[in-house]
Scaffold this motif. Structure first.
Motif, PDB file in Angstrom:
ATOM      1  N   ALA A  40       0.840  -1.205   0.000  1.00  0.00           N
ATOM      2  CA  ALA A  40       0.000   0.000   0.000  1.00  0.00           C
ATOM      3  C   ALA A  40       0.872   1.251   0.000  1.00  0.00           C
ATOM      4  N   THR A  41       1.912   1.264   0.828  1.00  0.00           N
ATOM      5  CA  THR A  41       2.808   2.423   0.892  1.00  0.00           C
ATOM      6  C   THR A  41       3.475   2.637  -0.463  1.00  0.00           C
ATOM      7  N   VAL A  60       3.757   6.003  -5.759  1.00  0.00           N
ATOM      8  CA  VAL A  60       3.778   6.249  -7.210  1.00  0.00           C
ATOM      9  C   VAL A  60       2.418   6.702  -7.735  1.00  0.00           C
ATOM     10  N   ALA A  61       1.368   6.500  -6.953  1.00  0.00           N
ATOM     11  CA  ALA A  61       0.024   6.940  -7.387  1.00  0.00           C
ATOM     12  C   ALA A  61      -0.652   7.669  -6.230  1.00  0.00           C
ATOM     13  N   PRO A  62      -0.148   8.857  -5.879  1.00  0.00           N
ATOM     14  CA  PRO A  62      -0.671   9.553  -4.690  1.00  0.00           C
ATOM     15  C   PRO A  62      -2.164   9.904  -4.793  1.00  0.00           C
ATOM     16  N   GLU A  63      -2.680  10.054  -5.992  1.00  0.00           N
ATOM     17  CA  GLU A  63      -4.107  10.370  -6.168  1.00  0.00           C
ATOM     18  C   GLU A  63      -4.985   9.132  -6.037  1.00  0.00           C
ATOM     19  N   GLY A  64      -4.355   7.972  -6.108  1.00  0.00           N
ATOM     20  CA  GLY A  64      -5.093   6.719  -5.980  1.00  0.00           C
ATOM     21  C   GLY A  64      -5.230   5.983  -7.303  1.00  0.00           C
ATOM     22  N   VAL A  65      -5.689   4.754  -7.188  1.00  0.00           N
ATOM     23  CA  VAL A  65      -5.839   3.859  -8.337  1.00  0.00           C
ATOM     24  C   VAL A  65      -7.285   3.926  -8.844  1.00  0.00           C
ATOM     25  N   ASP A  88      -7.324   0.400   0.492  1.00  0.00           N
ATOM     26  CA  ASP A  88      -6.365   1.440   0.894  1.00  0.00           C
ATOM     27  C   ASP A  88      -5.903   2.303  -0.276  1.00  0.00           C
ATOM     28  N   VAL A  89      -5.759   1.708  -1.470  1.00  0.00           N
ATOM     29  CA  VAL A  89      -5.066   2.444  -2.543  1.00  0.00           C
ATOM     30  C   VAL A  89      -5.998   3.034  -3.606  1.00  0.00           C
ATOM     31  N   ARG A 106     -14.854   6.197  -6.455  1.00  0.00           N
ATOM     32  CA  ARG A 106     -15.503   5.682  -7.670  1.00  0.00           C
ATOM     33  C   ARG A 106     -14.607   4.732  -8.465  1.00  0.00           C
ATOM     34  N   ALA A 107     -13.607   4.191  -7.792  1.00  0.00           N
ATOM     35  CA  ALA A 107     -12.780   3.169  -8.445  1.00  0.00           C
ATOM     36  C   ALA A 107     -13.564   1.869  -8.575  1.00  0.00           C
TER      37      ALA A 107
END
Ligand SMILES: NC(=O)c1ccc[n+]([C@@H]2O[C@H](COP(=O)([O-])OP(=O)(O)OC[C@H]3O[C@@H](n4cnc5c(N)ncnc54)[C@H](OP(=O)(O)O)[C@@H]3O)[C@@H](O)[C@H]2O)c1
Length: 340
Positions: A212-213, A218-223, A240-241, A245-246
């Protein structure tokens, strides 16, 4: 013709190499001279009796859903394929006994796609189950595209769990081709090298670090979208990541068949879980996958072999039992059978 068959479910020893007559394709069917047969986990799971040891659905079944070869004869009403076409096939043995572990197989024309240009039979035999499953997983999110083409996933962050797996490999390639930023998780340095070769931008070794860290770094805005092979094991990681709306597209239960969801945490993210099973996905999704995969083949976006992140393990037709055992044992890469 040489054909591999089983008449009872069980371990690979139920597979027998026999001689059978070549039959004429029925209306709407084509006959394909199989050159390479592709083996997937579904093939050994069916041979084993789909979990509960059920009897085979037909008196005699030829295994393997995927393959590639040359159209050899046309049934009545088939107009969009011609004898001599180089093709890949999918779901060859779905609700019929005619898989690809034999020299000739008849199947509905709709389960056949042309191999463009010089696309190899090895690539063709590696497409079916993995690439079509990956296509579905990449096209089911709320804010994402329903079709794939270059740019379709531009600006999206896709996390592929298990990027050295066959479906994971296809998901990386298709997502990369469609313009996504592609992250993937793997269990070893060797698999990391394969996932990088497949085209992943960021490879996270989930055994060596807190996944998760590493993903948030590398994707601070999220997946935006997770292509998930191990939904139960990765449930907390995914929560967590992902960004609001993912979607989590779940195509397998590797590592655990059940998991619980915290309603509030999932609700807070408007998270969507989309289950994916190729057998019941429906004709529209299958057709869309064939068309988009064909475009990707034209762009040479779906290579196989070690330098493309998917080592090939070859077996002759007479050793189909060994090929099944290799997949069952978790071979890394793609197991193919040389039929011609
Ligand atoms: N629903 C469908 O329509 C559909 C279609 C195709 C396949 N499947 C199923 O999907 C599964 C995979 O198929 P496949 O052909 O891709 O098999 P495969 O080539 O053996 O790949 C499986 C991958 O799963 C990865 N994995 C397992 N646990 C993981 C975890 N906790 N986190 C990240 N990755 C993990 C493994 O990688 P690591 O060692 O790196 O963890 C391995 O590379 C099988 O169960 C198959 O039956 C379902």
């Amino acid at each position: 013709m040489k054909s591999v068959v089983y008449s009872r479910t069980g371990d690979p020893s139920v597979l027998r190499l026999v001689d059978r007559d070549v039959t004429e394709p029925g209306p709407g069917e084509v006959r394909v001279r199989v050159v390479v047969s592709g083996v997937n986990p579904t093939d050994w799971k069916s041979r084993l009796g789909s979990g509960d040891g059920a009897a085979p659905p037909f008196p005699e079944v030829t295994p393997n859903q995927d393959g590639a070869g040359v159209v050899d004869a046309l049934g009545d009403g088939v107009v969009d394929l011609a004898v001599g076409d180089r093709v890949w096939v999918y779901l060859a043995g779905h609700q019929r006994p005619t898989g690809t572990a034999q020299e000739y197989t008849n199947l509905p024309a709709g389960r056949v796609g042309r191999l463009p240009g010089g696309t190899s039979f090895d690539i063709g035999a590696s497409l079916g189950v993995p690439a079509m499953t990956a296509h579905r997983a990449l096209t089911v999110s709320e804010d994402g595209p329903q079709r794939l083409h270059p740019g379709a996933l531009a600006g999206e962050v896709v996390l592929v769990a298990g990027g050295a797996g066959a479906v994971g490999h296809a998901a990386i390639q298709l997502a990369r081709w469609a313009g996504a930023t592609v992250l993937t998780t793997v269990s070893s340095a060797a698999k990391a090298a394969l996932a990088t070769a497949a085209g992943a931008h960021h490879v996270i070794s989930y055994r060596d670090q807190d996944a998760a860290t590493a993903i948030k770094k590398v994707a601070p805005e999220g997946v935006d979208l997770v292509v998930e092979v191990a939904a139960a094991v990765n449930a907390q990681l995914n929560l967590d990541v992902v960004k609001p709306r993912a979607s989590v597209a779940i195509y397998a239960n590797d590592g655990g068949a059940e998991f619980t969801l915290d309603v509030r945490q999932n609700m807070m993210k408007n998270l969507r879980y989309q289950f994916v099973l190729l057998y019941t996905v429906g004709d529209a999704a299958l057709r869309a996958a064939v068309d988009d995969i064909t475009l990707a083949l034209v762009d040479d976006a779906l290579p196989v072999a070690e330098d493309a992140g998917l080592p090939l393990h070859r077996f002759p037709l007479a050793k189909t039992a060994d090929a099944h055992q290799a997949v069952q044992d978790g071979a890394v890469g793609k197991v193919v059978i040389d039929v011609l």
